[in-house]
Design a protein around this motif. Structure first.
Motif, PDB file in Angstrom:
ATOM      1  N   LEU A   1     -61.290 -47.913   3.502  1.00  0.00           N
ATOM      2  CA  LEU A   1     -61.324 -48.356   5.100  1.00  0.00           C
ATOM      3  C   LEU A   1     -60.401 -47.721   5.915  1.00  0.00           C
ATOM      4  CD1 LEU A   1     -62.657 -50.201   7.228  1.00  0.00           C
ATOM      5  CD2 LEU A   1     -61.358 -52.180   6.490  1.00  0.00           C
ATOM      6  N   CYS A   2     -60.560 -46.867   6.654  1.00  0.00           N
ATOM      7  CA  CYS A   2     -59.673 -46.031   7.666  1.00  0.00           C
ATOM      8  C   CYS A   2     -59.841 -46.467   9.033  1.00  0.00           C
ATOM      9  CB  CYS A   2     -59.790 -44.768   7.122  1.00  0.00           C
ATOM     10  SG  CYS A   2     -58.604 -43.515   8.133  1.00  0.00           S
ATOM     11  N   THR A   3     -58.742 -46.891   9.749  1.00  0.00           N
ATOM     12  CA  THR A   3     -58.950 -46.896  11.284  1.00  0.00           C
ATOM     13  C   THR A   3     -58.287 -45.533  11.940  1.00  0.00           C
ATOM     14  OG1 THR A   3     -56.586 -47.727  11.464  1.00  0.00           O
ATOM     15  CG2 THR A   3     -58.318 -49.245  11.396  1.00  0.00           C
ATOM     16  N   LEU A   4     -58.979 -45.078  12.762  1.00  0.00           N
ATOM     17  CA  LEU A   4     -58.801 -43.835  13.749  1.00  0.00           C
ATOM     18  C   LEU A   4     -59.133 -44.277  15.155  1.00  0.00           C
ATOM     19  CD1 LEU A   4     -60.582 -41.070  11.575  1.00  0.00           C
ATOM     20  CD2 LEU A   4     -57.960 -41.615  11.844  1.00  0.00           C
ATOM     21  N   HIS A   5     -58.074 -43.503  15.796  1.00  0.00           N
ATOM     22  CA  HIS A   5     -58.374 -43.376  17.474  1.00  0.00           C
ATOM     23  C   HIS A   5     -59.004 -42.065  18.009  1.00  0.00           C
ATOM     24  CE1 HIS A   5     -57.195 -47.122  18.908  1.00  0.00           C
ATOM     25  NE2 HIS A   5     -55.893 -46.867  18.531  1.00  0.00           N
ATOM     26  N   GLN A   6     -58.853 -40.885  16.967  1.00  0.00           N
ATOM     27  CA  GLN A   6     -59.298 -39.583  17.268  1.00  0.00           C
ATOM     28  C   GLN A   6     -60.900 -39.567  17.181  1.00  0.00           C
ATOM     29  OE1 GLN A   6     -56.980 -40.603  15.241  1.00  0.00           O
ATOM     30  NE2 GLN A   6     -54.810 -39.610  16.013  1.00  0.00           N
ATOM     31  N   LEU A   7     -61.733 -39.781  18.195  1.00  0.00           N
ATOM     32  CA  LEU A   7     -63.022 -39.904  17.987  1.00  0.00           C
ATOM     33  C   LEU A   7     -63.626 -38.453  17.387  1.00  0.00           C
ATOM     34  CD1 LEU A   7     -64.152 -42.128  21.144  1.00  0.00           C
ATOM     35  CD2 LEU A   7     -63.401 -42.625  18.941  1.00  0.00           C
ATOM     36  N   GLU A   8     -63.049 -37.490  17.917  1.00  0.00           N
ATOM     37  CA  GLU A   8     -63.760 -36.122  17.310  1.00  0.00           C
ATOM     38  C   GLU A   8     -63.435 -36.041  15.793  1.00  0.00           C
ATOM     39  OE1 GLU A   8     -61.663 -36.602  19.930  1.00  0.00           O
ATOM     40  OE2 GLU A   8     -62.544 -35.854  21.523  1.00  0.00           O
ATOM     41  N   LEU A   9     -62.529 -36.839  15.292  1.00  0.00           N
ATOM     42  CA  LEU A   9     -62.151 -36.565  13.842  1.00  0.00           C
ATOM     43  C   LEU A   9     -63.147 -37.524  13.259  1.00  0.00           C
ATOM     44  CD1 LEU A   9     -58.300 -36.065  13.157  1.00  0.00           C
ATOM     45  CD2 LEU A   9     -60.126 -34.451  12.866  1.00  0.00           C
ATOM     46  N   ALA A  10     -63.117 -38.772  14.055  1.00  0.00           N
ATOM     47  CA  ALA A  10     -63.894 -39.781  13.152  1.00  0.00           C
ATOM     48  C   ALA A  10     -65.603 -39.174  13.195  1.00  0.00           C
ATOM     49  CB  ALA A  10     -64.068 -40.928  13.991  1.00  0.00           C
ATOM     50  N   GLN A  11     -65.949 -38.297  13.784  1.00  0.00           N
ATOM     51  CA  GLN A  11     -67.217 -37.687  13.625  1.00  0.00           C
ATOM     52  C   GLN A  11     -67.566 -36.833  12.449  1.00  0.00           C
ATOM     53  OE1 GLN A  11     -67.627 -35.813  17.649  1.00  0.00           O
ATOM     54  NE2 GLN A  11     -69.612 -36.918  17.859  1.00  0.00           N
TER      55      GLN A  11
ATOM     56  N   GLY B   1     -43.248 -35.038   9.738  1.00  0.00           N
ATOM     57  CA  GLY B   1     -44.203 -36.404   9.446  1.00  0.00           C
ATOM     58  C   GLY B   1     -45.406 -36.085   8.633  1.00  0.00           C
ATOM     59  N   GLY B   2     -45.980 -34.832   8.587  1.00  0.00           N
ATOM     60  CA  GLY B   2     -46.953 -34.671   7.993  1.00  0.00           C
ATOM     61  C   GLY B   2     -46.739 -34.809   6.281  1.00  0.00           C
ATOM     62  N   GLN B   3     -45.585 -34.091   6.191  1.00  0.00           N
ATOM     63  CA  GLN B   3     -44.992 -34.068   4.686  1.00  0.00           C
ATOM     64  C   GLN B   3     -44.834 -35.542   4.244  1.00  0.00           C
ATOM     65  OE1 GLN B   3     -41.764 -31.323   5.272  1.00  0.00           O
ATOM     66  NE2 GLN B   3     -42.896 -29.742   3.929  1.00  0.00           N
ATOM     67  N   GLN B   4     -44.168 -36.264   5.274  1.00  0.00           N
ATOM     68  CA  GLN B   4     -43.833 -37.652   4.475  1.00  0.00           C
ATOM     69  C   GLN B   4     -45.319 -38.633   4.520  1.00  0.00           C
ATOM     70  OE1 GLN B   4     -40.759 -40.106   6.567  1.00  0.00           O
ATOM     71  NE2 GLN B   4     -40.032 -38.220   7.403  1.00  0.00           N
ATOM     72  N   GLN B   5     -46.098 -38.287   5.037  1.00  0.00           N
ATOM     73  CA  GLN B   5     -47.527 -38.907   4.844  1.00  0.00           C
ATOM     74  C   GLN B   5     -48.077 -38.509   3.511  1.00  0.00           C
ATOM     75  OE1 GLN B   5     -48.944 -41.614   5.231  1.00  0.00           O
ATOM     76  NE2 GLN B   5     -49.564 -41.827   7.344  1.00  0.00           N
ATOM     77  N   ARG B   6     -48.025 -37.362   3.231  1.00  0.00           N
ATOM     78  CA  ARG B   6     -48.334 -36.664   1.891  1.00  0.00           C
ATOM     79  C   ARG B   6     -47.617 -37.577   0.753  1.00  0.00           C
ATOM     80  NH1 ARG B   6     -51.130 -31.609   1.203  1.00  0.00           N
ATOM     81  NH2 ARG B   6     -51.489 -30.969   3.574  1.00  0.00           N
TER      82      ARG B   6
ATOM     83  N   SER C   1     -49.109 -40.669  14.526  1.00  0.00           N
ATOM     84  CA  SER C   1     -47.895 -40.247  14.798  1.00  0.00           C
ATOM     85  C   SER C   1     -48.035 -38.690  14.580  1.00  0.00           C
ATOM     86  CB  SER C   1     -46.864 -40.945  13.935  1.00  0.00           C
ATOM     87  OG  SER C   1     -47.107 -40.895  12.674  1.00  0.00           O
ATOM     88  N   LEU C   2     -48.921 -38.112  14.072  1.00  0.00           N
ATOM     89  CA  LEU C   2     -48.941 -36.684  13.825  1.00  0.00           C
ATOM     90  C   LEU C   2     -49.751 -35.671  14.735  1.00  0.00           C
ATOM     91  CD1 LEU C   2     -50.076 -36.851   9.906  1.00  0.00           C
ATOM     92  CD2 LEU C   2     -47.849 -36.809  10.898  1.00  0.00           C
ATOM     93  N   ASP C   3     -49.405 -34.508  14.722  1.00  0.00           N
ATOM     94  CA  ASP C   3     -49.896 -33.679  15.894  1.00  0.00           C
ATOM     95  C   ASP C   3     -51.422 -33.258  15.246  1.00  0.00           C
ATOM     96  OD1 ASP C   3     -50.152 -31.007  14.155  1.00  0.00           O
ATOM     97  OD2 ASP C   3     -48.012 -31.463  14.045  1.00  0.00           O
ATOM     98  N   PRO C   4     -52.446 -32.596  16.106  1.00  0.00           N
ATOM     99  CA  PRO C   4     -53.739 -32.591  15.596  1.00  0.00           C
ATOM    100  C   PRO C   4     -53.990 -31.609  14.115  1.00  0.00           C
ATOM    101  CG  PRO C   4     -53.441 -32.411  18.046  1.00  0.00           C
ATOM    102  CD  PRO C   4     -52.136 -32.509  17.385  1.00  0.00           C
ATOM    103  N   LYS C   5     -53.249 -30.658  14.219  1.00  0.00           N
ATOM    104  CA  LYS C   5     -53.083 -29.613  12.893  1.00  0.00           C
ATOM    105  C   LYS C   5     -53.023 -30.789  11.753  1.00  0.00           C
ATOM    106  CE  LYS C   5     -51.989 -25.363  10.844  1.00  0.00           C
ATOM    107  NZ  LYS C   5     -51.374 -25.803   9.623  1.00  0.00           N
ATOM    108  N   ALA C   6     -51.551 -31.370  11.843  1.00  0.00           N
ATOM    109  CA  ALA C   6     -51.357 -32.020  10.476  1.00  0.00           C
ATOM    110  C   ALA C   6     -52.308 -33.211  10.332  1.00  0.00           C
ATOM    111  CB  ALA C   6     -49.810 -32.577  10.652  1.00  0.00           C
ATOM    112  N   GLY C   7     -52.753 -33.829  11.539  1.00  0.00           N
ATOM    113  CA  GLY C   7     -53.706 -34.896  11.386  1.00  0.00           C
ATOM    114  C   GLY C   7     -54.892 -34.518  10.587  1.00  0.00           C
ATOM    115  N   LYS C   8     -55.449 -33.536  10.857  1.00  0.00           N
ATOM    116  CA  LYS C   8     -56.565 -32.945  10.071  1.00  0.00           C
ATOM    117  C   LYS C   8     -56.209 -32.635   8.748  1.00  0.00           C
ATOM    118  CE  LYS C   8     -60.706 -30.117  10.671  1.00  0.00           C
ATOM    119  NZ  LYS C   8     -60.964 -30.306   8.996  1.00  0.00           N
TER     120      LYS C   8
END
Length: 267
Positions: free
Chosen positions: A203-213, A151-156, A178-185
């Protein structure tokens, strides 16, 4: 100059009032993170911005052009300047990584779909596609089918395809959901590095608040079709962002006090 300007935007689906007088501005070169619970209108806003959904009232201006006054050919031309990175990648799974990246050039007038096919692509296009893959660290996967990638490679690959588009604005709709935390970061690091290099607007939507910070210049929060929070990233606390996902909250209960003191409709 403003890259994106939205004023008093309304959108209905039947009796459902999704966007309720929404107003925002994003300056060229700015990276904005958009937060909000499911159903708050984020995806509808994204679709209105790239012209996939028409709005009922208000005005959207992209790179100085009002969407309301554009003809269909002019709208298609403008959409070529807006790259979209989706949650589900939107790749053609049974063709090569290289071909998927080449598809990013098909909207450019001098190329088109046929010219973006690997067997017909010019030397210039092929070099650009390989350079885009090199930038996202996947040149060695150029001839693999996309379905063979993680999944991470496909997003790349999806990011490399957007680089081929030569867009000025990137709209990323939950690109790491749809990615795990490591791949998402890793994807967020890559995406923000690329847009910084090219001075793109994001303009990027996120649900992961820790990453949004950790990313972007501003945090914008939506609730029930309205903007209820708009503040520099460094000035917003995690607890403030968490309030966006709580029910029956009024705008004047959201801190810091950078939002309008008006009643917030419930979800």
């Amino acid at each position: 100059m403003k890259a994106i300007s939205v004023h008093n935007l309304h959108k209905h689906y039947g009796q459902l009032h999704v966007l309720r007088g929404l107003t925002l501005e994003i300056t060229r070169g700015e990276c904005v993170i958009l937060l909000g619970a499911n159903g708050c209108g984020k995806s509808t806003l994204m679709r209105c911005l790239n012209g996939l959904t028409s709005h009922d009232q208000g005005e959207i201006t992209i790179l100085g052009d009002s969407l309301t006054h554009l003809s269909k050919p002019q709208l298609r031309q403008l959409r070529r300047k807006v790259g979209v990175v989706f949650q589900q990648f939107n790749l053609v799974q049974n063709v090569s990584v290289f071909q998927n990246v080449l598809y990013g050039a098909k909207g450019q007038q001098r190329f088109g779909l046929l010219a973006s096919l690997a067997c017909l692509a010019t030397h210039e296009l092929r070099e650009r596609a390989m350079a885009s893959l090199e930038r996202v660290g996947l040149a060695h996967k150029a001839h693999a089918d996309c379905r063979q990638l993680s999944g991470g490679q496909q997003q790349r690959v999806a990011i490399a395809r957007t680089l081929m588009q030569d867009a000025e604005i990137i709209i990323a709709d939950e690109p790491i959901a749809s990615l795990d935390p490591k791949a998402g970061k890793e994807i967020m690091d890559l995406l923000l590095d690329v847009v910084s290099e090219r001075r793109l607007t994001v303009l990027c939507t996120l649900h992961q608040l820790e990453l949004a910070q950790q990313y972007g210049d501003r945090i914008i929060g939506m609730k029930a079709g309205q903007i209820v929070l708009d503040t520099p990233r460094q000035q917003v606390a995690l607890a403030t962002m968490q309030q966006l996902y709580q029910g029956d909250v009024r705008v004047d209960q959201i801190s810091p006090p950078t939002v309008d003191n008006a009643a917030l409709p419930t979800s």
